[in-house]
Design an enzyme around this catalytic site. Structure first.
Site, short mmCIF file in Angstrom:
data_model
loop_
_atom_site.label_atom_id
_atom_site.label_comp_id
_atom_site.label_asym_id
_atom_site.label_seq_id
_atom_site.Cartn_x
_atom_site.Cartn_y
_atom_site.Cartn_z
N ASP A 75 -7.28 4.39 -4.66
CA ASP A 75 -7.49 4.00 -3.17
C ASP A 75 -8.50 5.66 -2.39
O ASP A 75 -8.54 6.67 -3.85
CB ASP A 75 -6.42 4.37 -2.44
N LYS A 92 1.42 -1.04 0.38
CA LYS A 92 -0.12 0.14 0.17
C LYS A 92 0.90 0.91 -0.17
O LYS A 92 2.05 1.17 0.42
CB LYS A 92 -0.22 -0.06 0.92
P1 NDP Z 1 -12.76 7.70 -2.84
O1 NDP Z 1 -11.52 8.78 -2.59
O2 NDP Z 1 -13.64 7.29 -4.28
O3 NDP Z 1 -13.93 7.91 -2.28
C1 NDP Z 1 -13.97 7.92 -0.81
C2 NDP Z 1 -15.05 8.50 0.09
O4 NDP Z 1 -14.85 8.03 1.63
C3 NDP Z 1 -16.08 9.53 -0.71
O5 NDP Z 1 -17.12 10.26 0.17
C4 NDP Z 1 -15.12 10.52 0.95
O6 NDP Z 1 -15.90 11.80 1.30
C5 NDP Z 1 -15.47 9.57 2.13
N1 NDP Z 1 -14.05 9.78 3.12
C6 NDP Z 1 -13.29 9.57 3.18
N2 NDP Z 1 -12.99 9.77 3.98
C7 NDP Z 1 -13.56 9.76 4.73
C8 NDP Z 1 -13.50 10.65 6.27
N3 NDP Z 1 -12.19 10.75 7.05
N4 NDP Z 1 -15.16 11.05 7.05
C9 NDP Z 1 -16.37 10.09 6.19
N5 NDP Z 1 -16.03 10.34 5.06
C10 NDP Z 1 -14.96 9.59 4.44
O7 NDP Z 1 -12.02 6.53 -2.03
P2 NDP Z 1 -12.45 4.68 -2.82
O8 NDP Z 1 -13.87 4.93 -2.76
O9 NDP Z 1 -11.37 4.10 -3.68
O10 NDP Z 1 -12.63 4.44 -1.19
C11 NDP Z 1 -13.39 4.50 0.08
C12 NDP Z 1 -13.23 3.45 1.09
O11 NDP Z 1 -12.64 1.50 -0.05
C13 NDP Z 1 -11.61 2.80 1.05
O12 NDP Z 1 -11.15 2.39 2.46
C14 NDP Z 1 -10.42 2.44 0.31
O13 NDP Z 1 -9.95 1.61 0.76
C15 NDP Z 1 -11.45 1.04 0.36
N6 NDP Z 1 -11.62 0.04 -0.87
C16 NDP Z 1 -11.05 1.17 -2.51
C17 NDP Z 1 -10.97 -0.18 -3.12
C18 NDP Z 1 -11.19 0.66 -5.21
O14 NDP Z 1 -10.91 -0.28 -5.54
N7 NDP Z 1 -11.31 2.31 -4.76
C19 NDP Z 1 -10.84 -1.16 -2.96
C20 NDP Z 1 -10.36 -1.76 -2.21
C21 NDP Z 1 -11.17 -0.86 -0.62
P3 NDP Z 1 -15.18 12.84 1.13
O15 NDP Z 1 -15.80 13.63 0.01
O16 NDP Z 1 -15.50 14.06 1.38
O17 NDP Z 1 -13.56 13.26 1.53
#
Ligand code: NDP
Length: 452
Positions: free
Chosen positions: A171, A131
């Protein structure tokens, strides 16, 4: 070690780990979740004893730490910290996403990289665990600033990655746009079109069909598999989803397509509650808001006249299924109690480590269907693995073919978890199943390699 000593052995192991890794609570939490099931498993399986496997698996192969210097639009010099945690390449090249978020620390990346070892093993594909990321906050940055940051980051990172070595992906804060800038810079630096050096690429330059959808869709496929064991399905049920990024949007899309009513979505500002369901035109609008216009979730509530709960999470809203898809520790013990009191039937984790240990215990004690992240959200990295295969073969499979493979992989992961997670009374503890099935493959490789 006798059965009664499991707790002592776990505490002894954790005390050492916490002493060696001070100030890294997320890493401690991720390791404890694995140790709770794997330490007793090792104690009952002599072939895994005496090899210090947990000690080896919790110490990354290496951590690369570096400075990223870039200039903002005002010409001011900016400095960020970045890391790549290469955790284990026992069963394949290092693989795991890059996260850009103000909260990124080496401890957060160690938790994510550690989980990635087991998740990648579960996919059945030859991929190791890693990571990376930076404490760079993309919010409020211009397009050019994001591009300059990505280029500056790759200037250092390119020394350490490669299709057979380490293959980053996206991510939080790193989506198609950032992957494009990172890959473009890699091309310039290496003068070599190595598509397999990074995954999540755009369709026209080596990206896989269905990679964008894979994590969210895969989480819902995992949910379907869990429900099927109790003769249930998704259609006609109510789901709460957190987040509105890559994972959340495509989890919502698949749930809606399968006939569920998704009533919430969120971002770091709060959540929207739409009792009519986020689907059709509303979902298309939300995707455009988040993927193109980069707006805030509150705008959805204003546009469709529904409630916005500032600074809150959606776990008090009654639902059959809860899918946390935003970030780590977004669902605590009290949230779990509220979900259970409202009759939740299943929880499938799209985000990494979204549930606290308290919440996990509450779900397991209540005997509901609980799909932990390393199994439920493995579809993203699985399709990244398929992207690497397509790049190596210089072909592109159609969307339907990748989606079919994703469904098969999620079913296989589910079945592996079920096999290793079944308890005496027939209840399936997917946490134990995922940890043991993921561990076994990596441990067997380490044992074969001798002292490494
Ligand atoms: P994005 O950046 O596309 O989206 C993240 C989302 O979560 C946004 O809506 C963001 O809101 C919100 N968010 C982030 N941090 C916080 C916080 N501290 N409190 C509240 N809301 C928060 O990321 P992904 O969708 O890619 O990733 C989301 C999760 O999925 C993570 O845990 C990641 O590790 C996991 N994941 C992702 C994969 C992938 O293929 N992308 C694969 C496997 C797991 P805002 O925009 O306001 O920050």
């Amino acid at each position: 070690m006798a059965a009664g000593n499991d707790g002592d052995e776990i505490e002894r192991f954790m005390a050492g780990l916490e002493r060696r890794n001070p100030g890294q609570p997320e890493f401690h939490q991720a390791v404890r979740e694995v140790a709770n099931t794997v330490v007793p498993f090792i104690a009952r399986n002599p072939q895994y004893q005496g090899a210090e496997l947990m000690e080896r698996l919790t110490e990354p192969d290496r951590i690369i730490a570096f400075r990223v210097t870039w200039q903002d639009d005002a010409g001011r010099m900016r400095v960020n910290r970045a890391w790549r945690v290469q955790f284990s390449n026992a069963i394949g090249p290092y693989k795991g996403g890059l996260r850009f978020h103000a909260s990124v620390t080496v401890g957060v990346l160690k938790f994510l990289g550690f989980e990635q070892i087991f998740k990648n093993s579960l996919t059945g594909l030859p991929i190791g665990g890693a990571k990376g990321g930076a404490n760079f906050n993309p919010q409020g940055k211009s397009e050019h600033e994001v591009m300059r940051f990505c280029q500056a980051m790759m200037l250092e990172l390119h020394h350490y990655i490669g299709p057979d070595r380490d293959v980053p992906a996206g991510d939080i804060g790193v989506g198609k746009r950032e992957i494009g800038y990172l890959f473009g810079q890699y091309l310039r630096l290496s003068n070599r079109f190595s598509g397999g050096v990074i995954t999540g690429k755009g369709q026209t330059f080596g990206g896989s069909n269905a990679r964008t959808e894979a994590t969210g869709y895969g989480t819902v496929y995992f949910l379907q598999n869990m429900l099927a064991t109790r003769g249930e399905d998704v259609a006609g049920r109510v789901a709460t989803v957190s987040g509105s990024g890559n994972v959340a949007l495509y989890a919502i899309e698949k749930l809606a397509e399968l006939g569920a009513r998704v009533v919430t979505a969120s971002d770091s500002g709060g959540f929207v509650h739409d009792p009519e369901g986020i689907a059709g035109e509303r979902l298309a609008w939300l995707k455009d808001l988040k993927e193109n216009r980069r707006g805030r979730i509150q705008e959805y509530a204003e546009r469709f006249g529904c409630a916005f709960h500032e600074g809150k999470r959606p776990w008090r809203v009654p639902c059959d299924f809860a899918l946390p898809c935003a970030t780590q520790n977004e669902l605590g013990g009290d949230d779990a109690k509220a979900l259970l009191a409202n009759g939740v039937v299943a929880v499938a984790e799209g985000a990494n480590m979204p549930s606290s240990l308290d919440a996990i215990h509450a779900f397991l004690d209540a005997r509901i269907l609980y799909g932990p992240a390393k199994a439920a959200n493995a579809g993203g990295v699985a399709v990244s693995g398929l992207e690497q295969s397509q790049n190596a073969l210089r072909i592109s499979w159609p969307f339907a073919e990748v989606d079919e493979r994703l469904k098969t992989i999620m079913r296989d992961i589910h079945d592996k978890c079920r096999e290793d997670g079944r308890e005496d009374d027939g209840f399936v503890n997917y946490v134990r199943g995922a940890n043991i099935a993921g561990f076994r493959k990596v441990a067997d490789a380490l044992l074969a390699y001798g002292v490494v």
